[in-house]
Every structure is written in C-alpha cells, then in structure tokens.
Write a protein that holds these residues in place. Sequence first.
Motif, PDB file in Angstrom:
ATOM      1  N   LEU B   4       5.379   1.904  -3.583  1.00  0.00           N
ATOM      2  CA  LEU B   4       4.734   1.195  -2.353  1.00  0.00           C
ATOM      3  C   LEU B   4       5.447  -0.127  -2.552  1.00  0.00           C
ATOM      4  O   LEU B   4       5.516  -0.586  -3.724  1.00  0.00           O
ATOM      5  CB  LEU B   4       3.277   1.171  -2.533  1.00  0.00           C
ATOM      6  CG  LEU B   4       2.527   2.297  -1.824  1.00  0.00           C
ATOM      7  CD1 LEU B   4       2.500   3.626  -2.928  1.00  0.00           C
ATOM      8  CD2 LEU B   4       0.902   1.930  -1.638  1.00  0.00           C
ATOM      9  N   TYR B   5       5.815  -0.743  -1.388  1.00  0.00           N
ATOM     10  CA  TYR B   5       6.100  -1.979  -1.607  1.00  0.00           C
ATOM     11  C   TYR B   5       5.385  -2.905  -0.437  1.00  0.00           C
ATOM     12  O   TYR B   5       5.045  -2.411   0.571  1.00  0.00           O
ATOM     13  CB  TYR B   5       7.800  -2.052  -0.856  1.00  0.00           C
ATOM     14  CG  TYR B   5       8.513  -1.276  -1.642  1.00  0.00           C
ATOM     15  CD1 TYR B   5       8.982  -1.358  -3.006  1.00  0.00           C
ATOM     16  CD2 TYR B   5       9.127   0.054  -0.980  1.00  0.00           C
ATOM     17  CE1 TYR B   5       9.732  -0.312  -3.774  1.00  0.00           C
ATOM     18  CE2 TYR B   5       9.759   0.960  -1.756  1.00  0.00           C
ATOM     19  CZ  TYR B   5      10.140   0.946  -3.324  1.00  0.00           C
ATOM     20  OH  TYR B   5      10.861   1.676  -3.631  1.00  0.00           O
ATOM     21  N   PHE B   6       5.366  -4.087  -0.969  1.00  0.00           N
ATOM     22  CA  PHE B   6       4.266  -4.967  -0.152  1.00  0.00           C
ATOM     23  C   PHE B   6       5.074  -6.297   0.098  1.00  0.00           C
ATOM     24  O   PHE B   6       5.872  -6.671  -0.601  1.00  0.00           O
ATOM     25  CB  PHE B   6       3.198  -5.332  -0.453  1.00  0.00           C
ATOM     26  CG  PHE B   6       2.004  -4.007  -0.608  1.00  0.00           C
ATOM     27  CD1 PHE B   6       1.559  -3.818   0.322  1.00  0.00           C
ATOM     28  CD2 PHE B   6       2.168  -3.328  -1.890  1.00  0.00           C
ATOM     29  CE1 PHE B   6       0.689  -2.672   0.422  1.00  0.00           C
ATOM     30  CE2 PHE B   6       1.331  -2.205  -1.798  1.00  0.00           C
ATOM     31  CZ  PHE B   6       0.541  -1.713  -0.803  1.00  0.00           C
ATOM     32  N   ALA B  73       3.330   0.529  -7.222  1.00  0.00           N
ATOM     33  CA  ALA B  73       3.558  -0.985  -6.349  1.00  0.00           C
ATOM     34  C   ALA B  73       4.284  -1.844  -6.697  1.00  0.00           C
ATOM     35  O   ALA B  73       3.970  -2.528  -7.850  1.00  0.00           O
ATOM     36  CB  ALA B  73       2.046  -1.092  -5.638  1.00  0.00           C
TER      37      ALA B  73
END
Lengths: 148, 81
Positions: B4-6, B73
Amino acid sequence: MRISVQVAPFELGAESDAFAAGVENAGAVVTFAGVVRDSDQGGLQAMEIEHYPGMTEKALTAIAEEAVERWSLADALVIHRHGRLAPGERIMMVATAARHRKDAFEAAEYLMDYLKSRAPFWKKEILAGGGSDWVAAKVADEDALKRW
Amino acid sequence: MDILYFAWVRERIGLPRERVETSAATVADLVEELRGREDRYAAAFADLSALRVALDQELSEFDAPLDGVREVAFFPPMTGG
C-alpha cells in the motif's frame, strides 16, 4: 474509551458534554480541538486528510490505551476526521478525564503529541490558485515525543 | 503480499495498492526490487529517510524481515492532529 475516525463533522459542545457526563469520580475534564487554519502563505481553499484505514484505528487505540494507563484516566476520547475540510472546520478533538487536572492536561498533550506523529494521517493543502502541497512533518513534532 | 502507498508516495507511484509476488527477505530488499522496476518507483523510493514503513499495520523499520508479513505500507512521516 472511544476512538472515532470519520468523515462527518462533529459537535464539539455535544461531544464534550456527553464525555463529561459519562465519567465518574473524575475532578478534571480536558478537551482539545484542532481546526483547519490558513496555509502560511495564505489562500488555503481546503485541507485534504488521507489516512490508512485499519491501521489508523489500531494506532489511535494503542495511544489512548497508553494514556489511560499512564495517567489513570477515568476515560479518553479521540475523534479525527478525514476527507476534504474547509478552513475553520474542526479536524479532530481529544478529551481526557482524570481525578486531578494535571493528569488530564498531561494525558491530553501526550495524546496530541503521539497522534500527530504516530497515527497514519497525512494532510494536503489545496490552494485557491489550484496548486497543492503535502504538509511536511516537523522535526519539532518528532522531538515532542522525547519528553514522554 | 499486498503493498500500500499513501500520500505523495501513492501519487508518485500512481496507485494506492498492488499485489506483489516477492522473495525479498527484508523491507530494504523489497524496496530494492521495487526501485528496479520503473522510474516512478525509483523516484518514490529515492530517499528512504523521507519514508516510513508499516508491516501488517504496525510501524516498522527498513531492516525488518518480511517473514509471514501480508501487508506492507509505505508513506511519508505522518501529519495528523
């Protein structure tokens, strides 16, 4: 203890009243609210807050549990919004209840310091001119954790 | 494994999450694999000091092993409150 990560606005007065009414044997209730302020250059149109569903709730719960334990709180509350917020809107609030005010104040500061740097939220400033900037974390915010 | 990337990491890579087959032993090995894929990954992972990593939703370190980890993440330092 209640943790709420939500898009919807919240009523500061109603939340504070309900929190204070729900605690027993506490002589002190402290509340803090964070509000969207204009960017340093001015011209803020909106603040977009992104978070990591799942981890956010876990991180906030762990931080609040630590505060309850450490300051023997009667109760703690954390509400944090995400999504697109206009200047002046409330982003978040914390409330703490303890037998004495020093514990309630300290625990509220601890909650704020930790949730700023350890709960997975990211703020982006949307400027009136069409540009946008991710808000950078401050060294001072990380340093603030050291006093605990 | 789900990655996951934020925030700007998500924007730079151009997607919020992806499933990756990897035999990387540590987070750092995984980062090296991702960097080698395309320029956008190399750009996102250029400076690890500007990044944080969570393994199965717990903050971790880049030298941490990936044994049994299901969700990784990557994101910039957090700015809540």
